[in-house]
Motif scaffolding. Structure first.
Motif, short mmCIF file in Angstrom:
data_model
loop_
_atom_site.label_atom_id
_atom_site.label_comp_id
_atom_site.label_asym_id
_atom_site.label_seq_id
_atom_site.Cartn_x
_atom_site.Cartn_y
_atom_site.Cartn_z
N GLU A 128 -13.52 27.11 7.68
CA GLU A 128 -12.09 27.11 7.40
C GLU A 128 -12.02 27.61 6.16
O GLU A 128 -11.01 28.42 5.77
CB GLU A 128 -11.56 25.26 7.54
CG GLU A 128 -10.35 25.34 7.08
CD GLU A 128 -9.27 25.97 8.02
OE1 GLU A 128 -8.11 26.16 7.59
OE2 GLU A 128 -9.72 26.24 9.17
N LEU A 129 -13.05 27.53 5.15
CA LEU A 129 -12.71 28.12 3.92
C LEU A 129 -12.88 29.82 4.02
O LEU A 129 -12.04 30.40 3.15
CB LEU A 129 -13.90 27.72 2.93
CG LEU A 129 -13.78 26.47 2.38
CD1 LEU A 129 -15.07 25.91 1.44
CD2 LEU A 129 -12.64 25.96 1.53
N ASP A 130 -13.72 30.27 4.75
CA ASP A 130 -13.89 31.71 5.08
C ASP A 130 -12.51 32.11 5.65
O ASP A 130 -12.02 33.20 5.05
CB ASP A 130 -14.77 32.00 5.96
CG ASP A 130 -16.25 31.75 5.49
OD1 ASP A 130 -16.35 31.66 3.96
OD2 ASP A 130 -17.30 31.53 6.15
N ARG A 131 -12.07 31.25 6.38
CA ARG A 131 -10.80 31.82 6.93
C ARG A 131 -9.62 32.03 6.04
O ARG A 131 -8.77 33.03 5.96
CB ARG A 131 -10.34 30.91 8.27
CG ARG A 131 -11.25 31.16 9.48
CD ARG A 131 -10.63 30.58 10.71
NE ARG A 131 -10.86 29.22 10.55
CZ ARG A 131 -11.82 28.36 11.05
NH1 ARG A 131 -12.89 29.18 11.37
NH2 ARG A 131 -12.00 27.09 10.93
N ALA B 288 -8.04 36.77 0.09
CA ALA B 288 -8.11 36.84 -1.31
C ALA B 288 -9.51 37.61 -1.45
O ALA B 288 -9.82 38.48 -2.41
CB ALA B 288 -8.36 35.49 -1.77
N ASP B 289 -10.76 37.47 -0.52
CA ASP B 289 -12.00 37.89 -0.60
C ASP B 289 -11.59 39.64 -0.44
O ASP B 289 -12.05 40.52 -1.14
CB ASP B 289 -12.98 37.72 0.53
CG ASP B 289 -13.26 36.21 0.40
OD1 ASP B 289 -13.16 35.73 -0.95
OD2 ASP B 289 -13.71 35.56 1.23
N LEU C 205 -9.79 41.12 -3.41
CA LEU C 205 -10.75 41.22 -4.62
C LEU C 205 -12.01 42.35 -4.35
O LEU C 205 -11.97 43.13 -5.33
CB LEU C 205 -11.65 40.00 -4.67
CG LEU C 205 -12.35 39.93 -5.83
CD1 LEU C 205 -11.80 39.75 -7.24
CD2 LEU C 205 -13.57 38.81 -5.84
N ALA C 206 -12.23 42.88 -3.33
CA ALA C 206 -13.09 43.96 -3.02
C ALA C 206 -12.44 45.06 -3.34
O ALA C 206 -12.90 46.05 -3.68
CB ALA C 206 -13.67 43.65 -1.73
N ALA C 207 -11.10 45.08 -2.71
CA ALA C 207 -10.46 46.43 -2.53
C ALA C 207 -9.84 46.68 -4.08
O ALA C 207 -9.91 47.84 -4.49
CB ALA C 207 -9.33 46.20 -1.78
#
Length: 400
Positions: free
Chosen positions: A9-12, A17-18, A21-23
């Protein structure tokens, strides 16, 4: 809900946001950053410009700065002064200019179209004479917009673009100017088949730092330019004047300059975009050579201590103090950096408890010193006992 379900659930929930951040913060590019940029008016640029600047810098040393004189004037430590002088003198022979910008903006002024066209063609035919180079075109405000694009178009058309080329876009006042400049570059690439064109944003208007909506527009400008934006360059005098600072007090170290550069550094952190300080217009000429050298040397050292590793030079006689200040900065810090890195690698004691982020900063410091010529590879091997590949890994750079 079990632990695995919770983690899923945290990953979803954090997937967006992940990805953002990477972009938005891809990390440092870790290509060599030049220690300075030299601006030369387009009508004064020719095949001998770099060589001539080096010769004039050495002439200034011959006339005003023997090793002993410079050590005294700049108050360099006795144990480092001779080595710094020798490295600086060798640099002026080997590679006096690291980054050169052919200036079609303030240093060139407004000329008839035919005259500027001729200067563009001549500059394009001279081509690259330093490791990094490019153009500063006029800004995209309405009065100069067409001339700016015409100059860049003609330079590209004439074959002036090679490796290391970058365009400096001055007096940027809106995110829309950055977005439309990307369109200009894309169009030129399609028209002439050039590789991807890069550009720097020159920060010399208050709008770039604080927009009408209260946000720091420079952060949005970086995002709008994407991977094409390679640098943010502070414009000392235009920016200071825009804020009402009297001419006598306009300086790289004025509080308004520090605030602007703080915002620039924050906006650029983690994006791979370089930050460059501005210039001083106090030139080492006439009877004021030593006083001007002292000022320039101090200002360069101040920028380096603030984590800004690049600045502008406007006169050949500023090159000695650019390199002397840069080399002294890295020479002074090298022994401690080496000791702390050895301790971090489990090969000794340093008196510091350094964490991975600090170890990365120490390794990056040594790599910068290597790249500019302040530190030699055999010194790294002797004092740290590692090669550049290990340093790069510690600094979180791609392995060379």
């Amino acid at each position: 809900m079990g632990l695995e379900d919770l983690l899923g659930e945290l990953d979803r929930r954090l997937a967006g946001a992940d990805a953002a951040l990477a972009a938005d913060y891809p990390g440092d590019r870790w290509v060599r950053q030049p220690v300075h940029t030299v601006y030369v008016p387009a009508d004064r640029y020719d095949a001998r410009t770099v060589e001539a600047w080096g010769a004039q810098a050495r002439d200034a040393l011959d006339a005003h700065g023997t090793a002993e004189q410079l050590a005294e004037v700049l108050r360099m430590p006795d144990d480092l002064a001779g080595d710094v002088y020798d490295r600086m003198r060798a640099k002026l022979e080997r590679e006096p200019i690291e980054d050169l910008r052919i200036d079609f903006e303030d240093g060139y002024g407004n000329r008839p179209d035919e005259e500027e066209d001729a200067a563009v063609v001549a500059a394009a035919r001279v081509g690259k004479r330093s490791p990094h180079y490019g153009l500063r075109i006029k800004c995209l405000e309405a009065p100069t917009r067409r001339r700016a694009v015409r100059t860049l178009d003609l330079f590209v058309k004439e074959g002036g673009v090679t490796d290391g080329f970058v365009v400096t876009l001055p007096k940027v006042t809106s995110v829309e100017q950055v977005e439309t400049f990307v369109l200009v570059l894309e169009t030129l690439e399609r028209t002439y088949g050039t590789p991807e064109l890069k550009f720097e944003i020159q920060v010399e208007t208050p709008q770039a730092i604080l927009g009408a909506d209260g946000t720091a527009l420079i952060a949005r400008m970086i995002q709008a330019g994407g991977r094409r934006v390679t640098g943010l360059h502070y414009g000392t005098y235009d920016y200071s004047a825009s804020l009402g600072v009297a001419a006598a007090h306009q300086s790289m170290e004025h509080p308004v300059a520090d605030h602007a550069k703080d915002v620039m550094q924050l906006a650029a952190a983690g994006t791979g975009v370089f930050v460059s300080d501005g210039s001083t217009n106090v030139l080492p000429v006439g009877d004021a050579v030593h006083a001007a050298w002292q000022l320039h040397f101090r200002l360069v050292r101040r920028s380096l201590a603030r984590g800004i590793y690049q600045g502008w030079d406007m006169h050949p006689a500023q090159l000695p103090t650019r390199y002397a200040a840069t080399y002294l900065f890295f020479r002074e810090g090298f022994d401690q950096a080496a000791t702390r890195l050895r301790a971090y690698l489990g090969q000794g004691e340093s008196g510091y408890l350094d964490e991975p982020a600090t170890a990365a900063a120490l390794a990056a410091f040594v790599l910068r010193g290597l790249e500019c010529g302040a530190i030699d590879a055999d010194e790294v091997d002797k004092l740290i006992g590692v090669d550049t590949a290990v340093l790069a890994k510690l600094a979180r750079r791609p392995i060379p």
